[in-house]
Design a protein around this motif. Sequence first.
Motif, PDB file in Angstrom:
ATOM      1  N   ASN A  65      17.105  58.747  -8.640  1.00  0.00           N
ATOM      2  CA  ASN A  65      16.591  59.788  -7.550  1.00  0.00           C
ATOM      3  C   ASN A  65      16.989  61.302  -8.147  1.00  0.00           C
ATOM      4  OD1 ASN A  65      19.427  60.191  -7.488  1.00  0.00           O
ATOM      5  ND2 ASN A  65      19.618  58.589  -5.580  1.00  0.00           N
ATOM      6  N   ARG A  66      16.872  62.048  -7.019  1.00  0.00           N
ATOM      7  CA  ARG A  66      16.963  63.540  -7.627  1.00  0.00           C
ATOM      8  C   ARG A  66      18.427  63.868  -7.754  1.00  0.00           C
ATOM      9  NH1 ARG A  66      11.967  67.016  -8.143  1.00  0.00           N
ATOM     10  NH2 ARG A  66      10.721  65.158  -8.813  1.00  0.00           N
ATOM     11  N   ASP A  67      19.383  63.166  -7.286  1.00  0.00           N
ATOM     12  CA  ASP A  67      20.654  63.658  -7.566  1.00  0.00           C
ATOM     13  C   ASP A  67      20.801  63.199  -9.131  1.00  0.00           C
ATOM     14  OD1 ASP A  67      21.040  63.961  -4.857  1.00  0.00           O
ATOM     15  OD2 ASP A  67      21.819  61.943  -4.268  1.00  0.00           O
ATOM     16  N   VAL A  68      20.614  61.950  -9.553  1.00  0.00           N
ATOM     17  CA  VAL A  68      20.869  61.693 -10.878  1.00  0.00           C
ATOM     18  C   VAL A  68      20.130  62.644 -11.826  1.00  0.00           C
ATOM     19  CG1 VAL A  68      20.631  59.607 -12.235  1.00  0.00           C
ATOM     20  CG2 VAL A  68      21.792  59.445 -10.060  1.00  0.00           C
ATOM     21  N   ASP A  69      18.959  62.666 -11.549  1.00  0.00           N
ATOM     22  CA  ASP A  69      17.877  63.233 -12.246  1.00  0.00           C
ATOM     23  C   ASP A  69      17.321  64.449 -11.491  1.00  0.00           C
ATOM     24  OD1 ASP A  69      15.655  63.900 -14.232  1.00  0.00           O
ATOM     25  OD2 ASP A  69      14.844  62.043 -14.234  1.00  0.00           O
ATOM     26  N   PRO A  70      17.783  65.751 -11.644  1.00  0.00           N
ATOM     27  CA  PRO A  70      17.372  66.818 -10.607  1.00  0.00           C
ATOM     28  C   PRO A  70      15.909  67.161 -11.014  1.00  0.00           C
ATOM     29  CG  PRO A  70      19.417  67.410 -11.374  1.00  0.00           C
ATOM     30  CD  PRO A  70      19.045  66.082 -12.018  1.00  0.00           C
TER      31      PRO A  70
END
Length: 378
Positions: A125-130
């Motif tokens: 997700n965007r937390d892990v892979d902004p």
Amino acid sequence: MRLFSCAACGQPVHFDNRSCVKCGHRLVFAPQTMSMEAIEPAGEPNWSLVAHPERQVRFCANEVNDICNWSVPAESNSNFCPACSHNRLVPDASTEEGVEQWRRLSQAQRHLFYSMLRLRLPHPNRDVDPQGGLVFDFLVDEVAPDGSIIPAMTGHDEGLIAIRAAESDDATREQIKSNMNEPYRTMLGHFRHEVGHFIWNKLVRDADRLEACRAVFGDEREDYGEALKRNYEQGPRPGWQDTFISSYASVHPWEDFAECFAHYLHIVDTLETAHAFGIAIEPEGHRELETDVAFEPYSARSAQQLVDAWIPLTVALNSMQRSMGEADLYPFVLVPAVVEKLEFMHKLLHDKIPAQRQTDWQQGFQQQAHQDQALLTT
Ligand SMILES: [Zn+2]
Ligand SMILES: [Zn+2]
Ligand SMILES: [Zn+2]
């Protein structure tokens, strides 16, 4: 797709069911165990599994308006299931039309995620892979001052998948299908195709498997804008049927990859359904058309094994569709050049092509997956 059973009464249960038609138990899909579970109230907001009363779950927050039938473990910090947690822009739930569209979008999206989870594909997700994490926008059409509709665009950009919400309406989608002269157009097909571009980013580009991919799909450094323009002005390239699964696949290596990814999922998931129902094809006097799908398609040993089972099955299913006056279920031809591409896809998705580079998002995603797994075993 598997065929499930109600843990309370044994009734056959389907992936999208909300309750058991025989015993009335509420049903949820539990992505941690990839199973449909009959549940009983265990004190708001928790429910316990009939099959494992010591385990408790909550509904995904999108159970409101009956949009999603997946669950999250009671201990989870997330309000959303693994599919819905990737959503950013969603249809307007204050209108009946918005809710209807969202239900149909969600159904296709959860089916996509079923395959992604079965294949253990990355979905940071965007937390892990902004910059490149997977996120979905379901876009509404705009209305111009003169009252005409400006359609939202379905497409992708670095893990952001945009889906035109209006296409979940059958009439709209069938109109486009007919205008574009396409043999097949479904919401599930859109989700599978667009995520194919995301998978290319993650498993080919970020892992530097570019050379191996180019050897099969051609050089993706070819100007994409020019390729689209050529396709628009001159139509599909002549003779595309000899090497591509669809005319759109012939536009550019990126589209070829996304189409082949979508077809890989079409084939694996539909074969799993045939396997689940024990379907065997045995036409008298035609041994070349015999198939019994006596293996787990999601763990097939090769694309060839899948294709060998798939072709006879589609001949039978297309014939059955024609008997009902319907269009072919699978209106495509798998020529040897396409099977070769599917073989690459099979190896890629089963991690059998050496990666040249460890990617930044990978460690974060493994932690994300690890936490899900830990919840499962408690
Ligand atoms: Zn039941
Ligand atoms: Zn959900
Ligand atoms: Zn595409």
